[in-house]
Design a protein around this motif. Structure first.
Motif, mmCIF file in Angstrom:
data_model
loop_
_atom_site.group_PDB
_atom_site.id
_atom_site.type_symbol
_atom_site.label_atom_id
_atom_site.label_comp_id
_atom_site.label_asym_id
_atom_site.label_seq_id
_atom_site.Cartn_x
_atom_site.Cartn_y
_atom_site.Cartn_z
ATOM 1 N N ILE A 16 -13.809 6.213 -0.697
ATOM 2 C CA ILE A 16 -12.969 7.353 -0.309
ATOM 3 C C ILE A 16 -11.619 6.843 0.188
ATOM 4 O O ILE A 16 -11.531 5.768 0.802
ATOM 5 N N ASP A 17 -10.565 7.610 -0.057
ATOM 6 C CA ASP A 17 -9.206 7.175 0.283
ATOM 7 C C ASP A 17 -9.042 6.793 1.752
ATOM 8 O O ASP A 17 -8.349 5.826 2.066
ATOM 9 N N ALA A 18 -9.700 7.497 2.666
ATOM 10 C CA ALA A 18 -9.569 7.173 4.097
ATOM 11 C C ALA A 18 -10.116 5.774 4.389
ATOM 12 O O ALA A 18 -9.513 5.006 5.153
ATOM 13 N N ASP A 19 -11.262 5.433 3.784
ATOM 14 C CA ASP A 19 -11.834 4.094 3.976
ATOM 15 C C ASP A 19 -10.957 3.025 3.332
ATOM 16 O O ASP A 19 -10.740 1.956 3.916
ATOM 17 N N ALA A 21 -7.731 3.140 2.737
ATOM 18 C CA ALA A 21 -6.505 2.987 3.534
ATOM 19 C C ALA A 21 -6.776 2.154 4.789
ATOM 20 O O ALA A 21 -5.971 1.286 5.158
ATOM 21 N N LEU A 22 -7.914 2.399 5.427
ATOM 22 C CA LEU A 22 -8.287 1.621 6.607
ATOM 23 C C LEU A 22 -8.429 0.144 6.264
ATOM 24 O O LEU A 22 -7.948 -0.728 6.990
ATOM 25 N N MET A 23 -9.052 -0.151 5.139
ATOM 26 C CA MET A 23 -9.216 -1.543 4.706
ATOM 27 C C MET A 23 -7.873 -2.196 4.415
ATOM 28 O O MET A 23 -7.670 -3.375 4.699
ATOM 29 N N PHE A 24 -6.962 -1.421 3.810
ATOM 30 C CA PHE A 24 -5.651 -1.957 3.460
ATOM 31 C C PHE A 24 -4.691 -1.978 4.655
ATOM 32 O O PHE A 24 -3.594 -2.515 4.563
ATOM 33 N N GLY A 25 -5.088 -1.366 5.766
ATOM 34 C CA GLY A 25 -4.245 -1.367 6.965
ATOM 35 C C GLY A 25 -3.061 -0.430 6.885
ATOM 36 O O GLY A 25 -2.015 -0.691 7.485
ATOM 37 N N VAL A 26 -3.211 0.677 6.166
ATOM 38 C CA VAL A 26 -2.144 1.674 6.068
ATOM 39 C C VAL A 26 -2.737 3.059 6.355
ATOM 40 O O VAL A 26 -3.947 3.262 6.187
ATOM 41 N N PRO A 27 -1.914 4.011 6.772
ATOM 42 C CA PRO A 27 -2.426 5.373 6.938
ATOM 43 C C PRO A 27 -2.829 5.964 5.572
ATOM 44 O O PRO A 27 -2.257 5.606 4.542
ATOM 45 N N THR A 28 -3.787 6.856 5.591
ATOM 46 C CA THR A 28 -4.256 7.483 4.352
ATOM 47 C C THR A 28 -3.109 8.165 3.622
ATOM 48 O O THR A 28 -3.015 8.109 2.389
#
Length: 162
Positions: A16-19, A21-28
Motif C-alpha cells: 500500500i502507498d502509505a507503507d 512511502a514510510l519505507m522510502f522516508g517520504v510522506p504518502t
C-alpha cells in the motif's frame, strides 16, 4: 517489516502507498504526486487504486493502516515492479536502497510459496498412495466380516447308511 507490508489484493502481492512511502522516508502525498507526474511509468500491472471495499478490508485487517480509515482518498497498491518504479521516480538514496530490500522480500515470498506448493503436492501424493493402501485394507476387513459360505444341506431324510 517489508514482508508484513505485503498484502494479497486482487490476486496480486502488493504494498500500500502509505507503507511504501514510510519505507522510502517520504510522506504518502509526495510519493503519490511523484507517481502522478510519471503515470506513464505505472501501467495497471505495476499499480492500481483500491476500491472503497478493498480499502475498508485493508484498514480492518491491519492496525498500522488505521489512518487510512479517515482519509478521503483511496490508496494505491504497488506490485513488486511498481515499487521499484516508484523508487526510480523518487530518485532518493533511501528509496533506491529500500527498493533492493523490497525486491528481496518479494523473492523470499515467492520462494516460500514454491516450497508450500511442493509440500502440498507431496502431501497429495502421499494421501493418494495411502488411500490406495487403505482401500485394500478395508476390502480385506469387509471380506472378513462376511459370514463364511456354508454348503447347502439337502432337504429331507438321509436314506444312506453310513
Amino acid at each position: 517489516m517489508i514482508q508484513q507490508s505485503i498484502y494479497l489484493i486482487r490476486g496480486r502481492r502488493v504494498i500500500i502507498d502509505a507503507d511504501l512511502a514510510l519505507m522510502f522516508g517520504v510522506p504518502t502525498k509526495v510519493l503519490n504526486q511523484a507517481v502522478k507526474r510519471n503515470i506513464e511509468r505505472f501501467p495497471a500491472d505495476f499499480m492500481f487504486q483500491l476500491t472503497k471495499e478493498e480499502k475498508g478490508e485493508v484498514v480492518t485487517n491491519c492496525d498500522r493502516l488505521k489512518q487510512l480509515k479517515y482519509s478521503p482518498s483511496l490508496p494505491y497498491a504497488f506490485t513488486e515492479h511498481g515499487a521499484i518504479m516508484a523508487a526510480n521516480v523518487l530518485n532518493s538514496e533511501r528509496a533506491i536502497t529500500t527498493s533492493v530490500y523490497i525486491v528481496r522480500a518479494f523473492v523470499q515470498l515467492r520462494e516460500m510459496l514454491l516450497t508450500h506448493r511442493d509440500l502440498a503436492r507431496k502431501l497429495d501424493e502421499l494421501e493418494q498412495k495411502y488411500d490406495k493402501q487403505f482401500a485394500v485394507v478395508f476390502a480385506a476387513i469387509r471380506q472378513l466380516m462376511e459370514p463364511p459360505l456354508k454348503p447347502k444341506g439337502r432337504i429331507g431324510f438321509n436314506t444312506k447308511k453310513s
